[in-house]
Design an enzyme around this catalytic site. Sequence first.
Site, PDB file in Angstrom:
ATOM      1  N   SER A 100       0.834  -1.200   0.000  1.00 29.93           N
ATOM      2  CA  SER A 100       0.000   0.000   0.000  1.00 29.93           C
ATOM      3  C   SER A 100       0.868   1.249   0.000  1.00 29.93           C
ATOM      4  CB  SER A 100      -0.936   0.006   1.219  1.00 29.93           C
ATOM      5  OG  SER A 100      -0.205   0.338   2.386  1.00 29.93           O
TER       6      SER A 100
ATOM      7  N   SER B  89       0.818   3.838   2.179  1.00 28.95           N
ATOM      8  CA  SER B  89       0.791   4.605   3.426  1.00 28.95           C
ATOM      9  C   SER B  89       2.154   5.166   3.816  1.00 28.95           C
ATOM     10  CB  SER B  89       0.248   3.737   4.568  1.00 28.95           C
ATOM     11  OG  SER B  89       1.171   2.741   4.928  1.00 28.95           O
TER      12      SER B  89
ATOM     13  N   LYS C  98       5.596   1.372   9.661  1.00 23.24           N
ATOM     14  CA  LYS C  98       5.364   2.806   9.849  1.00 23.24           C
ATOM     15  C   LYS C  98       6.665   3.432  10.361  1.00 23.24           C
ATOM     16  CE  LYS C  98       0.861   2.271   9.146  1.00 23.24           C
ATOM     17  NZ  LYS C  98       0.208   2.749   7.911  1.00 23.24           N
TER      18      LYS C  98
ATOM     19  N   SER D  64      -2.905   7.121   5.831  1.00 18.83           N
ATOM     20  CA  SER D  64      -2.279   6.088   6.648  1.00 18.83           C
ATOM     21  C   SER D  64      -3.113   5.798   7.885  1.00 18.83           C
ATOM     22  CB  SER D  64      -0.865   6.531   7.078  1.00 18.83           C
ATOM     23  OG  SER D  64      -0.315   5.627   8.005  1.00 18.83           O
TER      24      SER D  64
END
Length: 302
Positions: free
Chosen positions: A107, A109, A164, A267
């Site tokens: 993805s 994010s 992250k 996100s």
Amino acid sequence: MFQSLLTNFALILLILTVVTGVIWTLDLFVLSKKRREAAEKALAEYDQREAKLAADGVRMDTNKREEIASSLLRQPVWIEYSGSFFPVILLVFVLRSFLFEPFKIPSGSMLPTLFVGDLILVNKFTYGIRLPVINKKVIEIGQPQRGDVMVFKYPMDPQVDYIKRVVGVPGDKVEYKNKRLTINGKLASYEPLQDFLGDNNLEYSRQFRENLLGVQHHILNNDDSPVWVEKPMKFPGRENCVYDNEGFTCTVPQGQYFMMGDNRDRSADSRYWGFVPDENIVGKAFFIWMNLGNIRRIGSFQ
């Protein structure tokens, strides 16, 4: 957000390592010895028989003896394959469990730092040595630092791996108001850059170089996204956070971390589902080793 290359691969690899290792060891110390004893007994009987035939003037077949020895000493197929694969499986197990593990980014994010399709490597020992499968830390080496890009088990579903950036370490007061970060009262600085055009949605986003208390990296913002956090979950430690129309303020509990994606308005991160406990940490992402759609992506990143 994304899973490792094969769900429960660590458990599968552990089982394969144990099974092939047991078979290899058993053959080395027990089964091979029994095969040699059986071969020696059969050859002794054969030699005795041949000696008697030779005494009677019958010509001996010398190839027969070699065939008997070869047949009795040959490893069964299941032992042969186990012995061949064991060193390879063991090497992969050690590398993946204690040194480096590959992941794929599915993805956007973490745009503009990581793109969809990036194949990355994660350093498994930067934050300590952990036992495979149960992920229990047994040797302390280091702690996550603000600005690190970290892979971890999603607190709401530990079967899923997320990636992250660490923006808050234990004890930090993290504020995100009007799309600007403040850590322990110190505002991160933002340098405007050229707008970023996404490959998949052809959407322009505002791009900034964020200086997170000494760690610089790029982030994205979208003007049409709200500044407040929409529908945060009731996560453990929720009482440490205060949400309002400008954003939120959270104090990070001991032994936990606050994570955010670089694509700030695209996100799902600690703003929504809470803190990441130390026992969920997988490792530090540090290198893009392949992107089949763009080989220029290969290299290290911040």
